[in-house]
Structure formats: C-alpha cells, structure tokens
Scaffold this motif. Structure first.
Motif, mmCIF file in Angstrom:
data_model
loop_
_atom_site.group_PDB
_atom_site.id
_atom_site.type_symbol
_atom_site.label_atom_id
_atom_site.label_comp_id
_atom_site.label_asym_id
_atom_site.label_seq_id
_atom_site.Cartn_x
_atom_site.Cartn_y
_atom_site.Cartn_z
ATOM 1 N N LYS A 134 -2.467 47.770 -45.718
ATOM 2 C CA LYS A 134 -3.532 48.643 -45.206
ATOM 3 C C LYS A 134 -3.191 50.101 -45.465
ATOM 4 O O LYS A 134 -2.058 50.522 -45.324
ATOM 5 N N ILE A 135 -4.218 50.855 -45.835
ATOM 6 C CA ILE A 135 -4.060 52.276 -46.086
ATOM 7 C C ILE A 135 -5.133 53.012 -45.299
ATOM 8 O O ILE A 135 -6.310 52.652 -45.355
ATOM 9 N N LEU A 136 -4.714 54.037 -44.570
ATOM 10 C CA LEU A 136 -5.653 54.824 -43.777
ATOM 11 C C LEU A 136 -6.263 55.913 -44.655
ATOM 12 O O LEU A 136 -5.547 56.677 -45.297
ATOM 13 N N LEU A 137 -7.582 55.936 -44.700
ATOM 14 C CA LEU A 137 -8.292 56.956 -45.485
ATOM 15 C C LEU A 137 -8.634 58.121 -44.558
ATOM 16 O O LEU A 137 -9.229 57.907 -43.503
ATOM 17 N N SER A 191 -9.311 52.429 -42.063
ATOM 18 C CA SER A 191 -8.320 51.962 -43.034
ATOM 19 C C SER A 191 -8.953 50.911 -43.940
ATOM 20 O O SER A 191 -10.021 50.376 -43.647
ATOM 21 N N ILE A 192 -8.272 50.662 -45.041
ATOM 22 C CA ILE A 192 -8.775 49.700 -46.015
ATOM 23 C C ILE A 192 -7.604 48.841 -46.475
ATOM 24 O O ILE A 192 -6.472 49.311 -46.559
ATOM 25 N N HIS A 193 -7.883 47.586 -46.737
ATOM 26 C CA HIS A 193 -6.837 46.659 -47.172
ATOM 27 C C HIS A 193 -6.796 46.596 -48.693
ATOM 28 O O HIS A 193 -7.820 46.373 -49.337
ATOM 29 N N ILE A 194 -5.612 46.819 -49.252
ATOM 30 C CA ILE A 194 -5.437 46.710 -50.702
ATOM 31 C C ILE A 194 -5.137 45.249 -51.014
ATOM 32 O O ILE A 194 -4.133 44.710 -50.547
ATOM 33 N N PRO A 195 -6.015 44.563 -51.759
ATOM 34 C CA PRO A 195 -5.826 43.137 -52.011
ATOM 35 C C PRO A 195 -4.549 42.842 -52.789
ATOM 36 O O PRO A 195 -4.054 43.669 -53.552
ATOM 37 N N LYS A 196 -4.038 41.633 -52.559
ATOM 38 C CA LYS A 196 -2.773 41.206 -53.162
ATOM 39 C C LYS A 196 -2.784 41.335 -54.686
ATOM 40 O O LYS A 196 -1.802 41.765 -55.283
ATOM 41 N N GLU A 197 -3.896 40.988 -55.328
ATOM 42 C CA GLU A 197 -3.916 41.049 -56.801
ATOM 43 C C GLU A 197 -3.746 42.482 -57.311
ATOM 44 O O GLU A 197 -3.136 42.711 -58.344
#
Length: 102
Positions: free
Chosen positions: A15-18, A64-70
């Motif tokens: 997760k990354i907070l924007l 926040s947004i989740h950066i997908p595994k791929e």
C-alpha cells in the motif's frame, strides 16, 4: 516535469499513501478507480480511463492505493525497499520509482 514528494520504504502489503493535496487535484478521491501502469521501470498512477486495459485499483478511505503483485514483480520489489513518490502536475499523475540498486 516531476517533483519529488518523498521517499520511504515499500511495505509488505504494497500500500502507498497518495498525498491528499494532489489526490483531489488529479481526481483520485477515495472510492474512485485509478489506473496503474508500468512504464520504463516506474509505475504511473492516474485517474482511471474506463477504456484502458491497465491495472485498476480502488483508492481507499485514507487515500492509499495497493500496488498489485505483478507490478511489484516488474519493479523487482523484494522486501522493504525504498521508493520515491513523484508528483507530475502536468499529466495529473503520481510516479513511483524504486531507488535501490540490485
């Protein structure tokens, strides 16, 4: 023109907070979809284009947004490595770049 916002360690959850100041300017409000696309060793996060085939992720309540595994695999993220978040006001997007050398 990219402006550096800040650098920090990538956490295990992806997760990354924007930052809210730019999130609202770019139309990336909680509950809305964002496009995440991989481009030359970086991830571009921008307002979703429903016609695109890019990864789409929901922006959470806290922004926040989740950066997908791929995408994490494409960036070769293993463990808690440092990344920098940049602001691209011209293209109304966030740019995520890894800064650790492999």
């Amino acid at each position: 023109m990219l402006t550096m916002y800040k650098c920090k360690n990538f956490n295990k959850t992806g997760k990354i907070l924007l930052p809210s100041k730019w999130r609202s300017q770019f139309g990336l409000m909680p509950g809305k979809l964002a496009d995440l696309r991989y481009d030359q060793d970086q991830i571009i996060i921008e307002k979703a284009d429903l016609e695109s085939t890019h990864n789409k992720r929901l922006i959470s309540e806290n922004g926040s947004i989740h950066i997908p595994k791929e995408l994490q695999l494409l960036l070769d993220i293993t463990g808690e490595e440092e990344y920098c978040l940049f602001i691209d006001e011209e293209d109304k997007s966030f740019v995520l770049k890894m800064i650790s050398e492999h």
